[in-house]
Enzyme design. Structure first.
Site, PDB file in Angstrom:
ATOM      1  CG  HIS A 142      -1.839  -1.112   1.329  1.00 39.17           C
ATOM      2  ND1 HIS A 142      -2.873  -1.294   0.438  1.00 39.17           N
ATOM      3  CD2 HIS A 142      -1.897  -2.153   2.190  1.00 39.17           C
ATOM      4  CE1 HIS A 142      -3.534  -2.402   0.767  1.00 39.17           C
ATOM      5  NE2 HIS A 142      -2.957  -2.938   1.820  1.00 39.17           N
ATOM      6  CG  HIS A 145      -0.834   8.384   2.072  1.00 38.12           C
ATOM      7  ND1 HIS A 145      -1.635   7.267   2.065  1.00 38.12           N
ATOM      8  CD2 HIS A 145      -0.456   8.562   3.366  1.00 38.12           C
ATOM      9  CE1 HIS A 145      -1.748   6.789   3.302  1.00 38.12           C
ATOM     10  NE2 HIS A 145      -1.036   7.559   4.106  1.00 38.12           N
TER      11      HIS A 145
HETATM   12 ZN   LIG Z   1      -0.889   7.414   6.117  1.00 34.20          ZN
END
Ligand SMILES: [Zn+2]
Ligand SMILES: *[C@@H]1O[C@H](CO)[C@@H](O)[C@H](O)[C@H]1NC(C)=O
Ligand SMILES: *[C@@H]1O[C@H](CO)[C@@H](O)[C@H](O)[C@H]1NC(C)=O
Ligand SMILES: *[C@@H]1O[C@H](CO)[C@@H](O)[C@H](O)[C@H]1NC(C)=O
Length: 291
Positions: free
Chosen positions: A88, A116
Site C-alpha cells: 500500500h 501517500h
Molecule cells: Zn498514512
C-alpha cells in the site's frame, strides 16, 4: 533464501491486510475499494474519520497550541531501520528514541513513517488531506503512540488519543532535496510488495520543513482499514519540497500486491461532521481574499 523470506513476508502481509473473507482492501479496485471499507471495517464508517478537507475559513485559531518538541528526530547512524513495501505504501519503522515530548497532552513515541502519493496520470496529485479542496502532490505521515498511557502501538491503536500522526505535504521545488536522496534511491530496492531492507542512517528531522510553527490540529482516524478513531492529527501548513524528478521516482517505482504500479494510494476526504479544526496561527489573509 531471500525469496523464501520475501514469500513468508508476503504471506504475513496478505494475512494482515486481508479482510474476513480474504479480500484485500484497496484504494480504487476490486470488491473492497475505499467506498466499501466500512462493510469489513465498521470504524471506517464513523463520524470522526480522516483525512478531511481543511477549509481555512472555518478553522479556529488557538493561540494556546504550542509548537511540538521533537526529540531524537535528528541524525541517527549505525542503526538498523526496517524499510518495507507493504503493498500500500513504503514504510520505515522508527526507533522508540524518537518522541514528541512537548506540545500534546501526553508524550508520544514514534512507530513508523510512510507516504501517500498520486501519479496515476500526468499531474495526478496524491495527498490525503486537502486544503480548500486543493490536493497536494504527496503527503508524509509520521505515526506515534501515546507512551504515557499505553505499552505499545497495538494497545494504543484503537483508544481515544492513542495515536498522534504528524502530516506533511509535498510540493514541487526547483532543486533536488538532498535530504531525500537516500530515501528516493532506496525505493527501487523495495520495488515489489513484501520486499524490505534495513537502512543504517536516518535523519527524519532533515526530511521535514525547517519551520514547524504553522499547523492544523483535529481529532480523526487512521486513514486505512481498520480506520480506528484514535488519532490526534497535526497537519503542517508549510510543505516539503522535492524536485520533479524525485516526485516522478516516488510515483512510479513501487509495485502493489498485483504487481501493478502503486499509485494514488490516498483516501478521499471524509465528512468533518461536528468536529472543529484548530490552527496554531491566525489565518490573517482570508478576509482579504474574500474582498
Ligand atoms: Zn498514512
Ligand atoms: C533487517 O534486520 C533485522 C534485524 O533487526 C533482520 O532480522 C532482517 O533479516 C534484516 N532484513 C534485511 C532485509 O536485511
Ligand atoms: C516560523 O515562521 C513563523 C511565521 O512565518 C515566524 O513567525 C517564526 O518566527 C518562524 N520561526 C522560526 C524558528 O524561524
Ligand atoms: C512481480 O514481477 C516481477 C518481475 O516480472 C517478478 O520478478 C516478481 O516475482 C513478481 N512479484 C509478485 C509478487 O508477483
Amino acid at each position: 533464501m531471500e525469496l523464501f523470506v520475501v514469500f513468508i513476508l508476503f504471506g504475513l502481509l496478505s494475512f494482515a491486510f486481508a479482510g474476513i473473507d480474504g479480500v484485500h482492501w484497496t484504494y480504487s479496485e476490486g470488491a473492497l475499494d475505499q467506498i466499501h471499507w466500512a462493510e469489513e471495517y465498521p470504524a471506517c464508517g464513523g463520524r470522526k474519520q480522516s483525512p478531511i478537507d481543511i477549509q481555512r475559513r472555518h478553522v479556529r485559531h488557538n493561540p494556546n497550541m504550542l509548537e511540538l518538541e521533537l526529540t531524537g528526530y535528528g541524525e541517527m547512524t549505525n542503526g538498523n531501520f526496517f524499510m518495507i513495501n507493504n503493498g500500500h505504501t513504503v514504510q520505515i519503522n522508527l526507533p522508540p528514541t524518537m518522541m514528541i515530548t512537548k506540545g500534546l497532552a501526553d508524550r508520544y513515541t514514534a512507530v513508523q513513517m510512510h507516504l501517500h502519493w498520486g501519479g496515476m496520470n500526468l499531474e495526478a496529485s496524491g495527498s490525503e488531506h486537502t486544503v480548500d479542496g486543493i490536493r497536494y502532490i504527496a503527503e508524509l505521515h509520521v505515526v506515534h503512540y501515546n507512551s504515557d498511557k499505553y505499552k505499545n502501538f497495538d494497545e494504543a491503536k484503537d483508544k481515544p488519543n492513542g495515536l498522534a500522526v504528524l502530516a506533511f505535504f509535498y510540493e514541487y521545488g526547483h532543486f533536488e532535496n538532498t535530504y531525500y536522496s537516500d530515501f528516493i534511491s532506496n525505493l527501487r530496492k523495495v520495488r515489489y510488495t513484501g520486499q524490505s531492507m534495513n537502512i543504517s542512517r536516518l535523519n527524519v528531522r532533515s526530511m521535514l520543513p525547517e519551520n514547524l510553527s504553522h499547523f492544523f490540529r483535529y481529532d480523526g482516524s487512521l486513514t486505512t482499514p481498520p480506520c480506528f478513531e484514535s488519532t490526534v492529527w497535526t497537519v503542517f501548513d508549510t510543505p516539503i519540497t522535492l524536485s520533479q524528478n524525485q516526485i516522478r521516482i516516488l510515483e512510479s517505482t513501487l509495485m502493489d500486491m498485483e504487481n501493478k504500479t502503486l499509485w494514488n494510494d490516498y483516501r478521499i476526504a471524509q465528512p468533518l461532521n461536528e468536529r472543529v479544526v484548530e490552527s496554531s496561527f491566525f489565518q490573517g489573509n482570508f478576509l482579504i481574499r474574500k474582498l
